[in-house]
Design an enzyme around this catalytic site. Structure first.
Site, PDB file in Angstrom:
ATOM      1  N   ASN A   7     -10.103  -0.976  -0.451  1.00 28.25           N
ATOM      2  CA  ASN A   7      -8.661  -0.751  -0.404  1.00 28.25           C
ATOM      3  C   ASN A   7      -8.037  -1.304  -1.684  1.00 28.25           C
ATOM      4  O   ASN A   7      -7.949  -2.517  -1.861  1.00 28.25           O
ATOM      5  CB  ASN A   7      -8.077  -1.454   0.829  1.00 28.25           C
ATOM      6  CG  ASN A   7      -6.583  -1.265   0.962  1.00 28.25           C
ATOM      7  OD1 ASN A   7      -5.914  -0.780   0.059  1.00 28.25           O
ATOM      8  ND2 ASN A   7      -6.039  -1.667   2.103  1.00 28.25           N
TER       9      ASN A   7
ATOM     10  N   CYS B 219       0.801  -1.225   0.000  1.00 26.83           N
ATOM     11  CA  CYS B 219       0.000   0.000   0.000  1.00 26.83           C
ATOM     12  C   CYS B 219       0.834   1.276   0.000  1.00 26.83           C
ATOM     13  O   CYS B 219       0.329   2.347  -0.332  1.00 26.83           O
ATOM     14  CB  CYS B 219      -0.941  -0.001   1.200  1.00 26.83           C
ATOM     15  SG  CYS B 219      -2.059  -1.410   1.244  1.00 26.83           S
TER      16      CYS B 219
ATOM     17  N   HIS C 151      -3.967   7.052   2.025  1.00 26.40           N
ATOM     18  CA  HIS C 151      -4.248   5.703   1.557  1.00 26.40           C
ATOM     19  C   HIS C 151      -5.619   5.289   2.073  1.00 26.40           C
ATOM     20  O   HIS C 151      -5.941   5.463   3.253  1.00 26.40           O
ATOM     21  CB  HIS C 151      -3.173   4.747   2.070  1.00 26.40           C
ATOM     22  CG  HIS C 151      -3.512   3.309   1.896  1.00 26.40           C
ATOM     23  ND1 HIS C 151      -3.946   2.788   0.698  1.00 26.40           N
ATOM     24  CD2 HIS C 151      -3.505   2.277   2.781  1.00 26.40           C
ATOM     25  CE1 HIS C 151      -4.177   1.495   0.849  1.00 26.40           C
ATOM     26  NE2 HIS C 151      -3.927   1.164   2.099  1.00 26.40           N
TER      27      HIS C 151
END
Length: 344
Positions: free
Chosen positions: A301, A118, A271
């Site tokens: 996500n 990520c 994020h």
């Protein structure tokens, strides 16, 4: 040379999987997922072939290139570096960036992947900025994307409900118009002032990792290792606590590097892992939640695609204006975390 983002693009699969869809396959519910993560739905790739990420990356990159070419002052032939941030490549090698370069018919310049889950897009953006600042290239294509659906255990509600597929792209360039404005001086004093002005617009980055947190988020075998299938493992509480602690910390660090304050930031592009994390970071930074745009409720996500997809949405919606100061921050497996301050 001072790099700036001059264009954005993104791509999401067409298939929408809602929380109710998942509740018919596992022990969960829309309320359980929404209250813990803020996610309502996510996009999942339906392609049965092995080109899932390449297809998404091409679409995202083509959208960014088309935006850059719209004013007639840019050509894809100017791209001197291709970077892809991903932890779910379509194959072990060659690198996704090499295959993307060929698919886009780009010049045969440097092309390579970065794997930092990520946090990958931030690392790729930092690398591209360093290339431009050093003069090794003037323009870079940076793609962040993942197809997490290929490596999830769809019986595990602790991980399967969190992720979606997607890719985002930015074109980073030493903007000629900006350079001219900052380097137009003739005398020594004027040139010195110009250099200071250019430095004030230079992106700042802070990247860190804590390898001791490996057990909190990992996957031992990639999905393409068919003899040893292995899905993702995550200790959600540890990751949550890590993010809530480290993201405000690293944002403070990069703000100091940039010589600015949280009050001067137009938007915080974080994020998109969990809306509760976004709320907690906003509270710790003492900034209004309106300064923290989000799309996690629609996309889930998307790992390395998270920030560039959100940037593209904001850009196309007219919510980013030239001169805005943005703060980007991400965290993920490693455990890794970082932040950047840049002027739009």
């Amino acid at each position: 040379m001072t790099p700036r983002i001059i264009a954005t693009g993104s791509a999401l699969p067409e298939r929408i999987v809602t929380n109710d869809d998942l509740s018919r396959k596992m022990d969960t519910s829309d309320e359980w997922i929404r209250t813990r993560t803020g996610i309502r739905e996510r996009r999942i790739s339906e392609d049965d072939g092995k080109e899932k990420l390449l297809k998404l990356s091409v679409r995202a990159a083509e959208a960014a290139i088309a935006m850059a070419e719209a004013d007639g002052a840019f050509s894809r032939e100017e791209i001197g570096l291709v970077l892809v941030a991903t932890c779910t490549p379509d194959m072990a090698f060659p690198a996704m960036a090499c295959r993307l370069q060929d698919a886009l018919s780009l010049p045969q310049v440097a092309a390579f992947d970065l794997s930092l889950a990520c946090s990958g897009f931030l690392a790729a953006l930092d690398t591209a900025s360093a290339y431009i600042e050093s003069g090794r290239c003037r323009t870079a294509l940076v793609v962040g994307g993942d197809v997490m659906s290929r490596m999830l255990n769809w019986d595990d509600r602790n991980t399967a409900v969190l992720f979606g597929d997607g890719a985002g792209a930015v074109i980073l360039s030493a903007d000629e118009r900006f350079i001219a404005a900052c380097t137009g001086g003739n005398t020594a004093e004027e040139k010195s002032a110009d250099e200071k002005a250019a430095d004030a617009f230079r992106p700042r980055f802070a990247l860190h990792s804590d390898g001791g947190g490996e057990a909190a988020l990992y996957c031992k075998a990639m999905y393409f290792n068919e003899n040893e299938p292995e899905s993702e493992h995550m200790d959600g509480r540890k990751v949550f606590e890590f993010a809530v602690r480290k993201v405000p910390e690293v944002i403070g660090e990069v703000l100091r590097l940039a010589g600015t304050d949280a009050e001067d930031i137009s938007l915080f592009v974080l994020h998109q892992a969990n809306y509760r994390i976004i709320e907690a970071v906003a509270k710790r930074l003492k900034r209004p939640i309106e300064k923290f745009p989000h799309n996690i409720e629609r996309c889930g996500n998307t790992t390395a695609g998270s920030m560039p997809i959100l940037l593209d949405e904001l850009n196309r919606e007219g919510k980013l204006r030239r001169g805005d100061v943005l703060c980007l921050s991400g965290f993920g497996a490693g455990l890794s975390y970082g932040a950047a301050v840049l002027r739009w």
